[in-house]
Design a protein around this motif. Structure first.
Motif, PDB file in Angstrom:
ATOM      1  N   ARG A  24      -7.454  -2.347  -1.465  1.00 40.01           N
ATOM      2  CA  ARG A  24      -7.429  -3.631  -2.139  1.00 40.01           C
ATOM      3  C   ARG A  24      -8.840  -4.128  -2.424  1.00 40.01           C
ATOM      4  O   ARG A  24      -9.775  -3.856  -1.664  1.00 40.01           O
TER       5      ARG A  24
ATOM      6  N   ASN B  96      -5.366  -8.145  -8.501  1.00 39.79           N
ATOM      7  CA  ASN B  96      -5.347  -7.113  -7.468  1.00 39.79           C
ATOM      8  C   ASN B  96      -4.076  -6.275  -7.514  1.00 39.79           C
ATOM      9  O   ASN B  96      -3.620  -5.773  -6.492  1.00 39.79           O
TER      10      ASN B  96
ATOM     11  N   LYS C  69      -1.642  -3.143  -8.013  1.00 45.75           N
ATOM     12  CA  LYS C  69      -1.805  -1.719  -7.746  1.00 45.75           C
ATOM     13  C   LYS C  69      -0.602  -0.956  -8.295  1.00 45.75           C
ATOM     14  O   LYS C  69       0.480  -1.505  -8.476  1.00 45.75           O
TER      15      LYS C  69
ATOM     16  N   ARG D 131      -3.902   2.084 -10.955  1.00 46.77           N
ATOM     17  CA  ARG D 131      -4.686   1.749  -9.767  1.00 46.77           C
ATOM     18  C   ARG D 131      -3.958   2.294  -8.541  1.00 46.77           C
ATOM     19  O   ARG D 131      -2.893   1.822  -8.198  1.00 46.77           O
ATOM     20  N   ASP D 132      -4.502   3.339  -7.901  1.00 44.04           N
ATOM     21  CA  ASP D 132      -5.863   3.735  -8.230  1.00 44.04           C
ATOM     22  C   ASP D 132      -5.930   5.194  -8.705  1.00 44.04           C
ATOM     23  O   ASP D 132      -6.907   5.607  -9.301  1.00 44.04           O
TER      24      ASP D 132
ATOM     25  N   SER E 222       0.845  -1.195   0.000  1.00 43.82           N
ATOM     26  CA  SER E 222       0.000   0.000   0.000  1.00 43.82           C
ATOM     27  C   SER E 222       0.876   1.239   0.000  1.00 43.82           C
ATOM     28  O   SER E 222       2.099   1.157   0.134  1.00 43.82           O
TER      29      SER E 222
ATOM     30  N   ASN F  10      -2.307   3.959  -3.919  1.00 43.37           N
ATOM     31  CA  ASN F  10      -3.160   2.777  -3.853  1.00 43.37           C
ATOM     32  C   ASN F  10      -4.248   3.047  -2.826  1.00 43.37           C
ATOM     33  O   ASN F  10      -3.988   3.097  -1.626  1.00 43.37           O
TER      34      ASN F  10
END
Length: 257
Positions: free
Chosen positions: A119, A129, A131, A77-78, A53, A116
């Motif tokens: 999730r 998933n 990022k 993303r994101d 993250s 990010n």
């Protein structure tokens, strides 16, 4: 705006109470929180760098033709804040993956600060998933190669302890901004983050929360025991707002769009 007060059956008009402004007077560069620098021909997602993250900075040199060109991302993303020669150029999201950039023809520094938001925990995309940025990045239809990818340790440690300098004039690239303030009443206060972009805030050495200008709620509740009558220190990190004159405000009510 005025408030109305009913006194002895007579409706009186009183001036509205103004929110307390918090002026941010100092800044600290992000180099102090740079992680290991990765070099790659292609952009790499966070999971390939062992990052779950937070924020990444992707940067490279590009050749811009006369009249500018369209910057297009295959996957983001994101959220990405785009800078050209350290000046804000726009934002990109998973739903908005291209924008036009303009500057004199020639070589320019392109930077994308990517966050990010969270999730995926359900649905068909749970197995996809990744990022950050991945896939191709194109400028004027030509794929960009040769990237420096830098993790930003924004939430690690206390950013108030970094080396700060006076804010100065002119637009800013993303950095930490710091300001001190007093507060006569320390209970029931909200930090009004409207007018800012996307980032994080700390108060008196404690992490207070995150903000995003696309969210409906534009305030963060301040715990009563965190706010002091004198000598409060607020630190703000924002990847989008580059106006050095932008202030935070204290509010007695939550703020919504």
């Amino acid at each position: 705006m005025k408030q109305l007060l009913l006194m002895g059956g007579i409706l009186l008009s009183l001036p509205g109470l103004r929110a307390q402004e918090i002026v941010l007077t100092e800044r600290a560069p992000l180099e102090a929180v740079y992680g290991e620098v990765w070099e790659s021909d292609d952009v790499l997602p966070m999971n390939e760098l062992g990052i779950e993250s937070g924020y990444l900075l992707y940067e490279t040199e590009v050749e811009l033709p006369e009249g500018g060109a369209e910057l297009a991302l295959e996957q983001v993303r994101d959220y990405a804040a785009v800078y050209l020669d350290r000046h804000f150029a726009g934002t990109l999201t998973d739903a908005r993956k291209s924008l036009s950039v303009a500057a004199p023809a020639g070589s320019h520094l392109l930077q994308l600060y990517v966050e990010n938001i969270g999730r995926i925990t359900y649905g068909p995309e749970i197995l996809d998933n990744a990022k950050g940025l991945f896939g191709s990045v194109r400028l004027g239809g030509e794929e960009i190669v040769g990237w420096r990818i830098i993790p930003l340790a924004i939430r690690e440690g206390d950013p108030a302890e970094l080396d700060y300098v006076p804010m100065g004039a002119g637009p800013l690239e993303p950095c930490f901004r710091r300001g001190c303030f007093d507060c006569a009443e320390t209970s029931g206060r909200y930090l009004d983050v409207s007018g800012w972009g996307m980032g994080e805030v700390w108060l008196n050495g404690c992490y207070l929360g995150a903000f995003w200008n696309e969210e409906k709620q534009q305030s963060i509740r301040i715990p009563d025991d965190l706010l002091r009558r004198t000598g409060n220190m607020l630190v703000v990190f924002d990847i989008r707002n580059c106006d050095p004159t932008t202030c935070m405000q204290l509010s007695t009510n939550p703020v919504f769009k």
